[in-house]
Design a protein around this motif. Structure first.
Motif, short mmCIF file in Angstrom:
data_model
loop_
_atom_site.label_atom_id
_atom_site.label_comp_id
_atom_site.label_asym_id
_atom_site.label_seq_id
_atom_site.Cartn_x
_atom_site.Cartn_y
_atom_site.Cartn_z
N ARG A 180 1.05 -1.10 0.14
CA ARG A 180 -0.28 -0.09 0.26
C ARG A 180 0.87 1.81 0.03
N LYS A 181 2.15 1.73 0.87
CA LYS A 181 2.61 2.56 1.07
C LYS A 181 3.30 2.46 -1.03
N SER A 182 3.96 1.40 -1.30
CA SER A 182 4.86 1.66 -2.92
C SER A 182 3.96 1.99 -4.24
N MET A 183 2.96 1.65 -3.64
CA MET A 183 1.59 1.69 -4.56
C MET A 183 0.80 2.60 -4.51
N PRO A 184 0.53 3.67 -4.01
CA PRO A 184 -1.00 4.04 -3.38
C PRO A 184 -2.14 4.12 -4.65
N ILE A 185 -2.00 4.80 -6.10
CA ILE A 185 -2.54 5.05 -6.45
C ILE A 185 -3.04 3.84 -6.99
N THR A 186 -2.57 2.60 -7.00
CA THR A 186 -3.08 0.99 -7.08
C THR A 186 -4.10 0.71 -5.82
N HIS A 187 -3.43 1.09 -4.86
CA HIS A 187 -4.05 1.03 -3.45
C HIS A 187 -5.65 1.09 -3.98
N ILE A 188 -5.67 2.52 -3.82
CA ILE A 188 -7.27 2.98 -3.38
C ILE A 188 -8.07 2.53 -4.81
N THR A 189 -7.22 2.64 -5.79
CA THR A 189 -8.76 2.23 -7.29
C THR A 189 -8.11 0.25 -6.72
N MET B 94 -0.90 4.43 -17.22
CA MET B 94 -0.83 3.48 -16.58
C MET B 94 -2.34 4.00 -15.33
N MET B 95 -1.44 4.88 -14.89
CA MET B 95 -2.30 5.05 -13.94
C MET B 95 -4.30 5.90 -13.80
N ILE B 96 -3.37 6.63 -15.36
CA ILE B 96 -5.24 7.31 -16.14
C ILE B 96 -6.44 6.64 -15.77
N PRO B 97 -5.37 5.28 -17.17
CA PRO B 97 -7.03 4.50 -17.36
C PRO B 97 -7.71 3.95 -15.59
N MET B 98 -6.56 3.61 -14.91
CA MET B 98 -7.30 2.89 -13.51
C MET B 98 -7.86 4.20 -12.89
N MET B 99 -7.27 5.12 -12.84
CA MET B 99 -8.39 6.46 -12.10
C MET B 99 -9.89 7.20 -12.96
N LEU B 100 -9.50 6.44 -14.16
CA LEU B 100 -10.90 6.61 -15.39
C LEU B 100 -12.23 5.43 -14.36
N LEU B 101 -11.27 3.98 -14.08
CA LEU B 101 -12.26 3.65 -14.97
C LEU B 101 -12.88 3.53 -12.81
N ALA B 102 -11.74 3.95 -12.44
CA ALA B 102 -12.20 3.93 -10.22
C ALA B 102 -13.82 4.95 -10.51
N VAL B 103 -13.68 6.10 -11.74
CA VAL B 103 -14.75 6.74 -11.84
C VAL B 103 -15.89 5.64 -11.79
N GLY B 104 -15.96 5.06 -13.13
CA GLY B 104 -16.92 4.32 -12.78
C GLY B 104 -17.11 3.23 -12.45
N ALA B 105 -16.52 2.98 -11.32
CA ALA B 105 -16.92 1.55 -10.28
C ALA B 105 -17.49 3.04 -9.01
N VAL B 106 -16.82 3.86 -8.78
CA VAL B 106 -18.11 4.62 -8.10
C VAL B 106 -18.92 4.78 -8.08
N PHE B 107 -19.42 5.78 -9.32
CA PHE B 107 -20.51 6.41 -9.12
C PHE B 107 -21.44 5.29 -10.47
N GLY B 108 -20.72 4.62 -11.31
CA GLY B 108 -21.41 4.10 -12.06
C GLY B 108 -22.82 3.79 -12.01
N GLY B 109 -23.02 2.89 -10.35
CA GLY B 109 -24.53 2.54 -10.38
C GLY B 109 -25.36 3.50 -10.30
N PHE B 110 -25.41 5.06 -10.45
CA PHE B 110 -25.91 6.30 -9.99
C PHE B 110 -26.63 6.48 -11.06
N ILE B 111 -26.77 5.60 -12.20
CA ILE B 111 -27.02 6.05 -13.40
C ILE B 111 -28.52 5.41 -13.55
N PRO B 112 -29.58 5.88 -13.67
CA PRO B 112 -30.73 5.44 -13.78
C PRO B 112 -31.16 4.44 -14.91
N PHE B 113 -30.23 3.49 -14.37
CA PHE B 113 -30.07 2.45 -16.03
C PHE B 113 -31.65 2.39 -16.61
#
Lengths: 644, 498
Positions: free
Chosen positions: A398-407, A483-502
């Motif tokens: 978790r220390k050496s890979m913070p972004i990977t850890h959080i996402t 590598m990090m930016i795609p992960m962060m963008l996908l994380a947006v989907g993983a966090v907020f994707g459910g709020f879409i009135p599907f």
């Protein structure tokens, strides 16, 4: 640019990328090939967004109902005046949703690979294959004709084959690629025969003609196909079960799941794209595409889908709890999650209040794509840093890979169905649909969901905690923005994707559908999920011997799950012992020794015979005289016999 | 002179050309020019044909012409083409051109080699344009004898035995065909009022059932030997294993198709009642060839044996399509002839290129071809993917057409045959991917292989020409379907009219 052209360009752009990099790759500097591929895919993503906006908010809805929009029709292979394979593109809610999923994840993977695949020997080829895959997957999604879908179905299979076998000097990669292709090919045989039956019964291969002819009670085609029965099921039920076998193969459902864990031999971004987010959900998409026929014409077939999905969801989740290779855990997790989507479709039906499962299944497909792709990309960046797939080589990252850890954590919470992350909404919808229609499937799904939270947090704690972080470890993520930016963008989907009135966009009928969330329904699944996470934390956050003790206590069951319930061994037995030893070898022997043996014997007999006859012409005068007199004597005897 | 005769004349003039010159290089160039000219001419002819049809030409055969050859026996040089013969001619022209290119580096008796190759092609062209059974048979024979010499002289391995086996088995086939057409000649006199060899005239005669049955079996089995129909196929694996690359390409690419064309044009078209009644027997044999051929292929380690057995299995689809006697199945059979013809030529070309360099064809002794020789490796993979019926390539189109055509029959017997045939595509995938995995992927197995060079210009051209053919059929099958549609419809109508 008109919408028709835009839609056509979406798949053609990745094809262009493939042709450009594949044919002219040698003339393009290695540094640029990845960028070219990524830019082209980005353009495709933009066009897909435009298309989605146009479809959902402008042209798609007529009379409060989404209706299919067909374009680019081509009579490709005419068989008869009334039967042909037509190619075309269709926009309808599910195809537009898939367009977004495929172009988005593919673009993310393209960008991510700029960092991950840097320095690879066949870097350009890799991007060419990525383009090929994206093209074929988009073609599959946009198909208007079941034969067209089969065409692209096979083509995604071959792109998957090429990418699994990307490291083709590794024997394990070669074997895995072969296995993936052959297992799915075997299942596709069912698909093909199902297509032939549908086409024969409904005189068309076009999806919407098929649906029109086979999903209205009383239609003459439907009556004909449900009239006759074979082994207790109607022709239509058989046809759809056969079609579903094809879907089960591609979607790695039991018993065809065995190829997917091995497919992890491919580069990790490929696992994220093909073997998590897009190709493996093709089976779900296929069932969804034919859903009205399933629901109206052959509910029995839909029940089969439901049970296969539920069983696989639980079965694969169990195995996922025991694996030690992080990609294998994620692979079994994917199998299990696709099981969720399919049983959601399986518990749905036709008519008011019964179609919730359809929307729920598609919703889960949608959210799963972002969080599972994210988990795989996270795994990729870990493997990139640690140079190992084994969990025991990790710990304390978790220390050496913070972004990977959080996402990774966000994605893990999403897949566990913890509110308010994306997976929570789609899973709730699935459970709610299952609870209403099939208690067995509901409970099986609930157990599988509980195991999901456990195995994913087992993975999470083993990777990022478990050991004390190395205080002097440098940051592995430094400079890896690609590598990090795609992960962060996908994380947006993983966090907020459910709020879409599907339900507003996607439903079985095209009309908006409310997906209610009731507190009474939520408590049990979420509570079980939280308990699993706590259990995983207790067991794996720190190094201890408790997990090993549990393993010992479970004994045989653990070993069986660890060995994946010996399904691979059963397959190996069938192919090696039965197909090769009992069918192949005798055929080859029979051909060489009996069929060809007869030919050779005929030849040698002819020679022997001619040798025998040849003696007659010995050249000895005495012998000829003997034959002469013998002949005369014979004639005399004959004449005497005849006239005397 | 009729324009169709140019199809025979161009290769014949090429033969004269190479007989006149001495230099090997010049011989190669003349042959190449002649075969390229033939491809252009065949394409032009097809374009002419299509525009004539568009202009409303309704005759069954176009460019028809007839000359008396031997009056006492009523033998005419009667020629004409429909869409089916045209696609076969195109196939022949393309395969011959690729074969010439692949054989560019042959050093032994260059003149004789190309002479034989061209003679074979004359036989094939003549066969496909003949409308007179006797001249058709004449050309069929012309396409048999040179094969014996090609294998016997330029071949490898147990070439004497294998060349002999091939020649004798094919001769047996032609003997049966000969009996069949002589029978037709006499039957036409006895029951049709006029002794004739003419296919067009014979098709209008209604021969008694028992006569048809005998002639049907004679011609079907006779031509069946050429297609490698089970159990008369064993000349194929052995013949190919010894044949030089170009001869293998010709043998599987064109020669087997002479048989398939004969099954359709002679056995089925001229004996319609017998075909309707007894074609089920050949459905059984075809299904065996397809399924059991695929199983036998599984065990082959020699790549040439693999492709030869695989051809037995694939050409089984031609026989199956013809024996299913539905319009779509006929179309599938024709498409499969063209598709398999090009695909197998490509496969043999790739195998030949590998063998020329590595001096082995054993899949377990090879490895790393793709790494060392990316072009050849890719050609092999493309041929393999076509063989296993990947959409986008020709094999998919033709096999699917056969399946759809077969599914028209509802009986359980037909269903089982179709499903078994369809199941073979799974086995095909197994053997293709195994061979690819062993021989093409992986790492090189011997140090000296690291010195091997990728394809030379002539080999590249040969491969590209064939791949263009495969992809053209695979991507735009409607072009070919429109070309043959009316003609398979005609055969179908003829079968179900009486």
């Amino acid at each position: 640019m008109t919408l028709d052209n835009i839609v056509l360009l979406i798949p053609l752009l990745p094809l262009l990328s493939f042709l450009l990099l594949g044919l002219a790759g040698k003339h393009i500097s290695v540094r640029f090939s990845g960028v070219i591929g990524s830019v082209i895919l980005g353009a495709s993503l933009v066009l897909a967004l435009i298309t989605a906006y146009d479809y959902f908010f402008a042209i798609g809805k007529q009379g409060g109902e989404f209706i299919p929009y067909l374009t680019a029709q081509l009579n490709w292979l005419p068989f008869n005046s009334d039967l042909s394979i037509n190619l075309g593109l269709v926009l309808d809610p599910i195809s537009v949703m898939m367009l977004l999923v495929v172009t988005f994840v593919s673009t993310m993977v393209h960008v991510y690979s700029l960092g991950y695949m840097k320095g690879e020997e066949r870097y350009t080829t890799y991007y060419a294959y990525l383009g090929l895959f994206t093209f074929t997957m988009l073609g599959l999604v946009l198909s208007t004709n079941i034969f067209q879908m089969y065409i692209f179905w096979e083509l995604v299979g071959v792109s998957s084959y090429l990418l699994i076998g990307f490291y083709f000097s590794r024997p394990s990669a070669v074997a895995a690629a072969k296995k993936a292709f052959i297992v799915t090919r075997f299942a596709d045989l069912g698909f093909l025969i199902g297509i032939l039956m549908l086409g024969y019964g409904a005189h068309s291969y076009d999806f919407f003609t098929l649906i029109d002819r086979l999903s209205h009670p009383g239609s003459s085609y439907l009556v004909a196909m449900t009239g006759a029965s074979f082994l207790g099921m109607s022709t239509l039920t058989w046809a759809l079960i056969l079609v579903f076998i094809g879907g089960a193969g591609k979607s790695a459902m039991f018993p065809f799941h065995i190829w997917l864990p091995d497919a992890m031999e491919g580069p990790t971004p490929i696992s994220a794209l093909i073997h998590a987010a897009t190709m493996v959900v093709a089976g779900v998409y296929l069932v969804a595409r034919l859903f009205p026929i399933f629901a109206v014409g052959a509910p029995d077939a839909l029940t089969v889908v439901g049970y296969v999905g539920a069983f696989t969801a639980l079965f694969a989740a169990t195995i996922a709890c025991t694996q030690t290779d992080i990609k294998k855990v994620l692979a079994y997790s994917t199998i299990s999650q696709i099981g969720f989507m399919l049983f959601a479709l399986g518990v749905a039906g036709w008519g008011p209040g019964k179609t919730e499962g359809f929307t729920a299944g598609m919703f889960h497909l949608f959210t799963h794509a972002s969080f599972k792709a994210l988990l795989f990309l996270g795994a990729g960046s870990i493997i990139h840093a640690v140079h190992s797939n084994e969990m025991k080589d990790m710990g304390g990252l978790r220390k050496s890979m913070p972004i990977t850890h959080i996402t990774f954590l966000l994605a893990a919470l999403a897949i566990s169905g913890i509110p308010p992350f994306a997976g929570f909404f789609s899973k709730e919808a699935i459970f709610s649909a299952a609870e209403q229609s099939n208690p067995i499937i509901y409970w099986v799904g609930l157990i599988a969901g509980t195991l999901t939270a456990f195995y994913i947090f087992r993975l999470y704690f083993m990777i990022f905690w478990h050991k004390t972080p190395d205080a002097h470890a440098h940051n592995h993520e430094k400079g890896e923005w690609a590598m990090m930016i795609p992960m962060m963008l996908l994380a947006v989907g993983a966090v907020f994707g459910g709020f879409i009135p599907f339900g507003d966009f996607i439903s079985a009928t095209g009309k908006p559908l409310e997906l209610p969330i009731e507190l009474s329904h939520i408590i049990l699944p979420v509570g079980l999920g939280v308990l699993s996470i706590v259990a995983a934390a207790i067991l794996y956050r720190k190094e201890s011997d408790v997990p090993q003790r549990i393993v010992n206590a479970l004994g045989g069951f653990y070993r069986a799950a660890y060995r994946k319930f010996y399904i691979d061994e059963i397959y190996l037995f069938i192919t090696k012992k039965i197909v090769f030893k009992l069918m192949g070898r005798p055929s080859a022997w029979f051909d060489r020794n009996v069929v060809d043996g007869t030919v050779q014997k005929t030849g040698s007999l002819t020679i022997a015979l001619s040798h025998a006859i040849k003696r007659v012409q010995s050249g000895k005068l005495q012998a000829y005289t003997m034959y002469f007199f013998g002949g005369v004597l014979l004639l005399v005897v004959l004449l005497l016999y005849k006239f005397a | 002179m009729n324009i169709l005769s140019l199809l025979i004349l161009i290769p014949l003039l090429t033969v004269v050309g190479i007989l006149l010159v001495k230099s090997d290089q010049l011989i190669r160039k003349i042959t190449l020019a002649g075969s390229a000219l033939q491809v252009i001419f065949a394409s032009w002819l097809t374009a002419q044909y299509v525009s004539l049809r568009h202009a409303g030409a309704t005759a069954q055969m176009l460019f028809e012409s007839s000359r008396v050859w031997f009056r006492p026996l009523g033998i005419n040089y009667h020629i004409g083409v429909d869409g089916i013969s045209l696609v076969m001619i195109l196939l022949t022209a393309v395969v011959v051109l690729a074969g010439v290119l692949v054989s560019w580096k042959i050093e032994k008796q260059v003149k004789e080699f190309f002479f034989m190759l061209l003679l074979l092609s004359v036989g094939a062209y003549g066969f496909f344009i003949s409308l007179n059974l006797f001249s058709m048979f004449f050309f069929l024979e012309l396409a048999v004898i040179p094969k014996y010499l090609l294998i016997g002289i330029w071949g490898t391995g147990k070439k004497e035995n294998n060349a002999m086996k091939l020649a004798l088995m094919l001769m047996t086939g032609s003997a049966l065909v000969f009996l069949g057409i002589v029978g037709l000649y006499f039957a036409s006199g006895w029951f049709g009022g006029e002794h004739t060899w003419d296919i067009m005239k014979l098709s209008h005669m209604h021969l008694p059932m028992n006569v048809q049955v005998i002639l049907y079996f004679l011609t079907f089995i006779g031509f069946g030997v050429f297609t490698g129909m089970f159990p008369f196929h064993t000349w194929a694996p052995d013949g190919h294993s010894s044949a030089p690359t170009a001869a293998s390409m010709f043998l599987a690419g064109i020669s087997m198709k002479l048989g398939g064309y004969g099954l359709l044009r002679v056995a089925t078209y001229l004996m319609p009642d017998a075909a309707r009644e007894y074609s089920w027997i050949f459905i059984i044999l075809a299904t065996i060839a397809i399924f059991y051929g695929a199983l036998a292929t599984l065990m082959q380690k020699d790549l040439k044996y693999m492709n030869a057995y695989s051809s037995v299995s694939h050409v089984g689809f031609v026989v199956l399509g013809v024996a299913m006697i539905t319009k779509v199945a006929f179309a599938g059979a024709v498409l499969q002839m063209v598709s398999h013809g090009i695909m197998t030529a490509l496969f043999f070309a790739a195998i030949g290129m590998i063998y020329d360099r590595a001096h082995t064809r054993m899949s377990n002794e090879l490895g790393g071809v793709l790494k060392q020789m990316p072009f050849i490796g890719t050609v092999f993979i493309i041929a393999g993917l076509t063989s296993l019926g990947l959409p986008g390539f020709s094999g998919f189109v033709s096999e699917m057409t056969v399946f759809v055509g077969s599914w028209v029959h509802t009986g359980i017997f037909y269903r089982v045959a179709t499903i078994l045939a369809a199941a073979s595509i799974v086995i095909t995938a197994v053997y293709i991917l195994r061979a690819t995995g062993f021989a093409i992927w992986g790492t090189i197995t011997r140090k000296e292989y690291a010195l091997l060079k990728d394809a030379s210009w002539n080999e590249r051209w040969a491969a590209v020409i064939l791949i263009v053919g495969i992809v053209l059929i695979g991507l735009a099958p409607f072009l070919f379907m429109h070309l043959i549609n009316a003609d398979v419809q005609e055969i179908f109508n003829h079968l179900h009219a009486g």
